[in-house]
Design a protein around this motif. Sequence first.
Motif, mmCIF file in Angstrom:
data_model
loop_
_atom_site.group_PDB
_atom_site.id
_atom_site.type_symbol
_atom_site.label_atom_id
_atom_site.label_comp_id
_atom_site.label_asym_id
_atom_site.label_seq_id
_atom_site.Cartn_x
_atom_site.Cartn_y
_atom_site.Cartn_z
ATOM 1 N N SER A 14 0.197 -2.530 -4.041
ATOM 2 C CA SER A 14 -0.221 -1.907 -2.654
ATOM 3 C C SER A 14 0.642 -0.851 -2.334
ATOM 4 N N ILE A 15 0.261 0.343 -1.705
ATOM 5 C CA ILE A 15 1.006 1.178 -1.218
ATOM 6 C C ILE A 15 0.341 1.957 0.134
ATOM 7 N N LEU B 229 6.238 4.985 4.840
ATOM 8 C CA LEU B 229 5.673 4.307 3.711
ATOM 9 C C LEU B 229 5.915 3.060 3.538
ATOM 10 N N TRP C 265 14.848 3.914 1.810
ATOM 11 C CA TRP C 265 13.970 2.700 1.393
ATOM 12 C C TRP C 265 15.002 1.566 1.852
ATOM 13 N N LEU D 113 4.004 -3.865 -8.273
ATOM 14 C CA LEU D 113 3.778 -3.798 -6.886
ATOM 15 C C LEU D 113 2.268 -3.268 -6.895
ATOM 16 N N GLN E 290 0.574 4.774 3.589
ATOM 17 C CA GLN E 290 1.181 5.973 4.423
ATOM 18 C C GLN E 290 0.626 6.201 5.536
ATOM 19 N N VAL F 81 5.271 -0.006 0.643
ATOM 20 C CA VAL F 81 4.764 -0.757 -0.654
ATOM 21 C C VAL F 81 5.086 -2.347 -0.870
#
Length: 188
Positions: free
Chosen positions: A17-18, A26, A44, A15, A20, A28
């Motif tokens: 990038s994240i 959120l 999720w 993964l 918020q 990801v």
Amino acid sequence: AGDWELDAVDTNLKLNSIAQNSTGDLIVGGREGRLFWKPAGGEWMDISLEHESSIVELAFSNEQSIDMVVTKGNKLEVMRASVNPSQLSQLSWQKVNEFNNVTGWNNSVTGKEKSKRASAIKPRRVANVRMDSDNGENHITVATKSIQSSIFSTNTSTTYIYDPNTWEVSGEKEEQDISTFLDAGAVK
């Protein structure tokens, strides 16, 4: 002043990038189009893209809008989705801009991109993308590599200046001796 909280998504892929927003939503994303969405206070959800995609960067452009930079072979696409509280399990992505080394950027004010390209230019795959900002300017660096002989070819990279609201590219950034910026508290 609080306790650590552990959270996870079920994937064995990297993964990249994240993001918020201030309400706690959120998102990801990463390789092979893996994309996971978690609304504030929710669970999720897997909202992955097609397998050929690789998500490079995710960012909330405002509380209700997400920007995504994704590569697909020789193309780089910038997508935007609105966060609709009534349809949290499905984000509707709209293409804002697109780049490839032959035609350049679709959404560009310079016009120079497409006119300087000739049929002699061979398509190259997008090898790497890096984004940063400096003194109020937003930059995206796109490195490309030969499709035919990717083992022995070298990367060619160009840094472009863009507007994060419209993703309109206003030109190439002049070369400088700085390769990256690191936030170090109050200074860079």
